[in-house]
Write an enzyme that holds these catalytic residues in place. Structure first.
Site, short mmCIF file in Angstrom:
data_model
loop_
_atom_site.label_atom_id
_atom_site.label_comp_id
_atom_site.label_asym_id
_atom_site.label_seq_id
_atom_site.Cartn_x
_atom_site.Cartn_y
_atom_site.Cartn_z
N ARG A 206 49.76 65.95 33.26
CA ARG A 206 50.68 64.99 33.88
C ARG A 206 51.91 64.82 32.99
NH1 ARG A 206 49.24 60.46 33.42
NH2 ARG A 206 47.23 60.68 32.40
N TYR B 54 50.30 70.96 38.81
CA TYR B 54 49.13 70.59 38.01
C TYR B 54 48.64 69.17 38.27
CZ TYR B 54 45.68 71.41 34.44
OH TYR B 54 44.47 71.61 33.81
N LYS C 261 46.41 60.22 41.69
CA LYS C 261 47.07 59.15 40.94
C LYS C 261 48.28 58.58 41.68
CE LYS C 261 43.92 59.38 38.02
NZ LYS C 261 43.81 59.89 36.69
N HIS D 239 41.99 52.45 37.81
CA HIS D 239 41.59 53.71 37.17
C HIS D 239 40.17 53.52 36.62
CE1 HIS D 239 42.82 57.02 34.04
NE2 HIS D 239 42.19 57.53 35.06
N SER E 155 42.83 58.02 30.43
CA SER E 155 42.59 59.43 30.73
C SER E 155 41.91 60.13 29.56
CB SER E 155 43.92 60.12 31.04
OG SER E 155 44.53 59.49 32.14
N CYS F 287 39.00 59.64 28.29
CA CYS F 287 38.30 58.73 27.38
C CYS F 287 36.88 58.42 27.84
CB CYS F 287 39.10 57.45 27.18
SG CYS F 287 40.59 57.72 26.21
N GLY F 288 36.34 59.21 28.76
CA GLY F 288 34.90 59.10 29.01
C GLY F 288 34.45 58.59 30.36
N ASN G 63 32.06 61.19 32.08
CA ASN G 63 30.81 61.24 31.33
C ASN G 63 29.95 60.01 31.58
OD1 ASN G 63 30.40 63.59 29.17
ND2 ASN G 63 32.58 63.32 29.65
N ASP H 267 36.67 58.27 38.71
CA ASP H 267 38.06 58.15 38.24
C ASP H 267 38.83 56.98 38.85
OD1 ASP H 267 40.07 59.44 36.49
OD2 ASP H 267 41.17 59.77 38.34
N SER I 100 42.11 71.52 30.29
CA SER I 100 41.58 72.37 31.37
C SER I 100 40.60 71.53 32.19
CB SER I 100 40.91 73.61 30.80
OG SER I 100 39.92 73.26 29.84
N ARG I 101 40.48 71.87 33.48
CA ARG I 101 39.74 70.99 34.39
C ARG I 101 38.91 71.78 35.39
NH1 ARG I 101 40.91 65.08 34.26
NH2 ARG I 101 42.38 64.89 32.54
N ARG J 124 39.91 54.55 23.37
CA ARG J 124 39.54 55.46 22.29
C ARG J 124 40.14 54.89 21.02
NH1 ARG J 124 38.25 61.16 22.06
NH2 ARG J 124 38.17 61.27 24.33
N ASN K 279 24.97 55.89 25.29
CA ASN K 279 25.74 54.76 25.81
C ASN K 279 24.90 53.93 26.78
OD1 ASN K 279 27.96 55.56 24.32
ND2 ASN K 279 28.84 56.79 25.98
P1 GTP Z 1 40.25 61.66 33.09
O1 GTP Z 1 39.68 62.59 34.10
O2 GTP Z 1 41.42 62.25 32.37
O3 GTP Z 1 40.59 60.32 33.65
O4 GTP Z 1 39.16 61.51 31.90
P2 GTP Z 1 37.77 60.71 31.78
O5 GTP Z 1 38.03 59.30 31.41
O6 GTP Z 1 36.93 60.95 32.97
O7 GTP Z 1 37.12 61.39 30.48
P3 GTP Z 1 35.86 62.38 30.36
O8 GTP Z 1 34.57 61.71 30.73
O9 GTP Z 1 36.18 63.64 31.05
O10 GTP Z 1 35.82 62.61 28.78
C1 GTP Z 1 36.93 63.12 28.10
C2 GTP Z 1 36.50 63.65 26.75
O11 GTP Z 1 35.85 62.62 25.99
C3 GTP Z 1 35.50 64.80 26.87
O12 GTP Z 1 35.84 65.79 25.95
C4 GTP Z 1 34.19 64.16 26.51
O13 GTP Z 1 33.29 65.06 25.93
C5 GTP Z 1 34.58 63.05 25.54
N1 GTP Z 1 33.62 61.90 25.61
C6 GTP Z 1 33.16 61.29 26.72
N2 GTP Z 1 32.25 60.32 26.42
C7 GTP Z 1 32.13 60.33 25.08
C8 GTP Z 1 31.35 59.54 24.16
O14 GTP Z 1 30.56 58.67 24.52
N3 GTP Z 1 31.51 59.83 22.83
C9 GTP Z 1 32.38 60.80 22.39
N4 GTP Z 1 32.47 61.01 21.08
N5 GTP Z 1 33.13 61.56 23.23
C10 GTP Z 1 33.01 61.32 24.55
C1 SPV Z 2 43.95 61.53 34.37
O1 SPV Z 2 44.85 62.02 33.67
O2 SPV Z 2 43.60 60.33 34.26
C2 SPV Z 2 43.23 62.37 35.34
C3 SPV Z 2 43.74 63.73 35.59
O3 SPV Z 2 42.28 61.92 35.95
S1 SPV Z 2 45.10 63.75 36.67
O4 SPV Z 2 44.60 63.95 38.03
O5 SPV Z 2 45.95 64.89 36.28
O6 SPV Z 2 45.82 62.51 36.61
MN MN Z 3 41.81 59.78 35.30
#
Ligand code: GTP
Ligand code: SPV
Ligand code: MN
Length: 617
Positions: A79, A218, A227, A247, A269, A271-272, A275, A294, A385-386, A417, A516
């Site tokens: 973005r 992208y 978004k 979000h 974004s 930040c987990g 996961n 998301d 990468s996604r 984070r 967690n």
């Molecule tokens: P967007 O799609 O950008 O909104 O991201 P998101 O908030 O869904 O983040 P995502 O769960 O994809 O995690 C992003 C990165 O943080 C990845 O590389 C994960 O491995 C890492 N991560 C997620 N949860 C944890 C955690 O509990 N501890 C640590 N150390 N890293 C984490």
């Molecule tokens: C983010 O950046 O929070 C995402 C990926 O979820 S994007 O769709 O590019 O905004």
């Molecule tokens: Mn997001």
């Protein structure tokens, strides 16, 4: 000159949409216009087209059935927040956290750029529903795009096609979204694999519910349902209509006693969120299921309960760090029918990225198509990468994820984070204090957007890049919604978490991921009224022993460090918060200044008590 073949919309299409598409076709002058029906046959045709023109590489179906790799232009990988604009009539309505350009000026700029921008290309018309078809919480949109990659991705990420188009009857409101990669083709010109333009505009007109995106293909720059619509435009709709577009991921959690909870959690974004949404609890008896990863649309119902839907139908998830040891559920979800963008390619025709396995394969082709070995000093997959995959393919989707009435939210979590200062978990004293916790999120920058990775930045409600109106008004709106919920007596409890606090040696103090679930258990036991807590300067924290750390390999003092509140560091943090709040002038809700004064007082009290203790010793 082009003719009426442009207007070959499906019979019965809302004349408003037909007229809008026709007008855009005259401006953008594509060779053809295709109205997408969302069928499997259509998607397959587009995928074949993209394989033929080099946009997609089909992966080895023995390893990854019906899956593809896309490699973006190296300058179109995330973005672009500096090129994202909120074009409200009044600059103050965009607020200090957004880039603003007057709508008239932006319209003139865009009209100039758009003229002939689709020459030599096909314009795809994508009608879609955000949220389950026929849910009162859902909203419609139509996007035009000259990118087949965006068309197919939107088919995965939303409920796109005929069923949505049929429901956008005259009088039904719908969001208009225009997207072009900004790369017209001269007659006979050979196309590149990932057309884009150095010049980029991601522009939003909140008053007229319109989006114009130019120059990028992208993610959030181009998949405008995500978004641009579901957060920036939807947040403005939600402000006007009394709901919230956030979000946030959505979870269903069942505790060992069988009680079911729903949780909404906002993290910036990368930040987990994905996961946590796919968490496999490490502690016995708890079950976690996925509703969304998301975006959440939340609305108080007539009983005053906070209901929520996931407006999306797919995941556009971060690949790096997604592996068997961190997120087995995501790995299982990606077994096939997935588009990967900017990951590495293995010699056997499967994909790879950092963290998928502990040891990288000895030979790879990196995200830019270059040979790569583990001794290379660059990552094989781009850090942003996604994967793009249907949510329905996720084995942990909960039975209520498409409930048109939404799920009832019991707890809200804010996270960021933060290597320092912010404890593992804190419970807000009440809703208004919770709004303060959301408003004061700051987080280290990630690869999800342009910028310096690791730099600390303010990201209130994890919405800094996504709020379509003045952020301070957003806080006031949250306070108002809280007032509405209070009347029902079912106000969700609000918590703050931080999985990312680091030790002096730079290692994470908390193991994260599956572990967690221990924090989630304390949070939901609080909601259930059975978990003890102590009041602290930042809110309620677990009494010693209340957080289940049985079987965890934590360093002796790790828990103390995870909850440590350093008054001097916090004094600086609050000074920064005060400066940040100051940027909103008189739009800042009074309640936020009051909350800040309360934390200050409490931090000063801690400092005083420690000084006294030290001098007594
Ligand atoms: P967007 O799609 O950008 O909104 O991201 P998101 O908030 O869904 O983040 P995502 O769960 O994809 O995690 C992003 C990165 O943080 C990845 O590389 C994960 O491995 C890492 N991560 C997620 N949860 C944890 C955690 O509990 N501890 C640590 N150390 N890293 C984490
Ligand atoms: C983010 O950046 O929070 C995402 C990926 O979820 S994007 O769709 O590019 O905004
Ligand atoms: Mn997001």
């Amino acid at each position: 000159m082009h003719d009426a073949s442009w207007a070959l919309a499906p019979e019965g299409t809302n004349p408003e949409i037909v007229a809008w598409v026709e007008q855009l076709a005259h401006l953008l002058t594509p060779d053809t216009v295709v109205w997408c029906d969302g069928s499997v046959r259509e998607r397959d045709g587009l995928n074949r087209l993209m394989v033929a023109n080099g946009t997609l590489i089909q992966l080895n179906p023995e390893h990854r059935p019906y899956s593809f790799l896309a490699r973006s232009h190296p300058a179109d990988v995330a973005r672009v927040e500096s090129r994202t604009f909120i074009c409200s009539d009044d600059e103050a309505d965009a607020g200090p956290s957004n880039n603003w350009i007057a709508p008239g000026e932006m319209r003139a700029t865009l009209a100039g750029l758009a003229e002939g921008a689709m020459r030599g290309r096909t314009m795809y018309v994508l009608p879609f529903s955000m949220g389950p078809l026929d849910s009162p919480l859902s909203r419609f949109g139509v996007q035009v795009t000259d990118s087949p990659y965006v068309a197919v991705s939107t088919g995965i990420m939303t409920r796109m096609g005929s069923a949505a188009l049929e429901r956008i009857t005259p009088g039904t409101s719908w969001v208009r979204a225009v997207h072009t990669v900004g790369a017209p083709l001269a007659p006979g010109e050979v196309d590149v694999a990932w057309p884009s333009n150095e010049t980029k505009y991601i522009s939003h007109f909140p008053e007229t519910r319109e989006i114009w995106s130019y120059g990028s293909a992208y993610g959030g720059n181009a998949l405008l349902a995500k978004k641009a619509f579901a957060l920036r435009i939807a947040s403005a709709m939600a402000r006007d209509e009394g709901w919230l577009a956030e979000h946030m991921l959505l979870l269903k959690v069942t505790n060992p006693r069988g009680r079911v909870f729903h949780v909404a959690a906002a993290f910036p974004s990368a930040c987990g969120k994905t996961n946590l949404a796919m968490l496999r609890p490490s502690i016995p008896g708890w079950q976690v299921e996925t509703v969304g990863d998301d975006i959440a649309w939340l609305a108080p119902d007539s009983w005053g309960r906070l209901k929520a839907i996931n407006p999306e139908a797919g995941f556009f998830g971060v690949a790096p760090g997604t592996g068997v040891s961190t997120n087995q559920t995501a790995v299982d979800t990606l077994w096939g029918n997935t588009i990967f963008t900017n990951v590495a390619l293995q010699d056997d025709g499967d994909v790879w990225w950092e963290g998928l396995t502990d040891t990288p394969p000895s030979n790879l082709t990196d995200w830019q198509g270059e040979p790569w070995t583990p001794s290379a000093d660059r990552p094989a997959a781009h850090p942003n990468s996604r994967f793009t995959v249907a949510a329905a393919q996720c084995p942990t989707m909960s039975d209520d994820w498409e409930d048109p009435a939404g799920v009832t939210i019991d707890a809200i979590i804010f996270g960021g984070r933060r290597a320092t200062n912010v404890p593992l978990v804190v419970e807000a004293r009440d809703w208004d204090h919770g709004v303060f916790l959301g408003a004061t999120i700051s987080s280290e920058r990630t690869a999800a957007a342009e910028g310096t990775i690791g730099e600390l930045r303010r990201d209130p409600f994890a919405m800094a890049p996504f709020c379509g109106y003045n952020m301070a008004d957003h806080w006031q709106h949250w306070l108002d919604v809280g007032g509405q919920l209070r009347r029902s007596g079912r106000v969700p409890r609000i918590f703050q978490v931080n999985w990312f606090r680091k030790d002096d040696d730079g290692s994470f103090l908390w193991p994260g991921f599956a572990e967690n679930s221990r924090v989630l258990a304390w949070i939901l036991d609080r909601v259930d009224g059975v978990a003890p807590a102590v009041p602290g300067p930042l809110g309620w924290t677990p009494t010693p022993g209340a957080l289940n750390v049985q079987g965890l390999d934590l360093a002796d003092d790790a828990l103390a460090k995870l909850f440590e509140v350093d008054p001097a560091a916090w004094s600086d943090e609050l000074d920064d918060t005060e400066r940040f709040f100051g940027t909103f002038g008189d739009r800042l809700p009074e309640s936020m200044s009051r909350q800040l004064a309360v934390v200050r007082e409490r931090i000063e009290a801690v400092a005083a008590a420690r000084a006294e203790h030290a001098s007594a010793a």
